[in-house]
Design an enzyme around this catalytic site. Sequence first.
Site, short mmCIF file in Angstrom:
data_model
loop_
_atom_site.label_atom_id
_atom_site.label_comp_id
_atom_site.label_asym_id
_atom_site.label_seq_id
_atom_site.Cartn_x
_atom_site.Cartn_y
_atom_site.Cartn_z
N GLY A 14 -11.77 34.75 -9.90
CA GLY A 14 -11.29 33.57 -9.29
C GLY A 14 -12.54 32.37 -9.53
N GLY A 20 -14.86 29.56 -6.27
CA GLY A 20 -15.23 30.26 -7.46
C GLY A 20 -16.18 29.33 -8.22
N TYR A 140 -0.31 36.96 4.24
CA TYR A 140 -1.64 36.78 3.62
C TYR A 140 -2.84 37.34 4.36
CZ TYR A 140 -5.58 33.83 1.91
OH TYR A 140 -6.80 33.74 1.56
N LYS A 144 -5.28 40.61 3.21
CA LYS A 144 -6.86 40.69 3.27
C LYS A 144 -7.63 41.60 4.25
CE LYS A 144 -7.93 37.19 0.37
NZ LYS A 144 -8.73 37.29 -0.84
#
Length: 315
Positions: A14, A20, A140, A144
């Site tokens: 990323g 990133g 999501y 994670k």
Amino acid sequence: MSSAWNAGKVLVTGGAGFLGSHVVEALRAAGATQIVAPRSQEFDLTDQLATRRMFEQERPDLVVHLAAKVGGIGANQKLPGTFFRDNMAMGLHVLEEARRAGTRKVVVAGTICAYPKFAPIPFKEDDLWNGFPEETNAPYGVAKKALLVMAQAYRQEFGSNFVMLFPVNLYGPRDNFDLESSHVIPAMIRKFDTALRTGASEVVLWGDGSPTREFLYVEDAARGLVEAAQRYDGADPVNLGVGFEVSMQQLAQLIAGKVGYTGNVVWDTSRPNGQPRRMLDTSRAKERFGFTARVGLDEGLDRTVAWYRKEGNSQ
């Protein structure tokens, strides 16, 4: 930071994205000299064989795993299965292939969305498992959070040095200002700026304005990840944040003022509020690797509005 940090070869997944690109800059500032940031067109991290090829080709000493499928409440509501599948797959493949390749260390970026909907304020890392995440972004958040379990399990079984950080909501230059998928600060900046330029008399925002959020300037977040890469090797999850909260109503007033918009703000209560409150306990990051945020919300918003007006209008 020291210019003598010998990180070896650093791979940033990323690395062309919002966070990133800032992490790549922070790595260079810290003294890393071999940095690669492959694009998803080169290696699709949702594909295990493609991820394996990436590790075999690049042979990194350190990985900073930032690649993710992300978006605001609307995007999470529209694509819950995609958000779970892609984030779970990317993390699963990166950690497994890092283990398989003998990569020395992996730093993984989690998400504030992993915390329970009604976690006590401020959110402490030990509260991560004391309830289910807020429904609109739970897939999501759970994906994670599962990577934290994987990182700790691999550390226990294989001795893998996998470190997991949980950044709060990020904002800053190079953010995504697309109203279909953006987060709250870029969405507000774009809406208010567009209303000012077009002479619109009102701006409609989601929810009722009562939820609170904490915001970390992206350059601070990038520096925190790099400082953890340099100095933290523990199994415990670590929050990255500032340790304050601001209501959506206060945020709207602040951004409208910075943009110069003086019209009406209408809150669309048919739209979801999301999690009621968010604020992190940031003491662990300071204790474990000396991280504290430097850029306050006022200065950070000034920088973000200026960047958007110079660079972001093309989005």
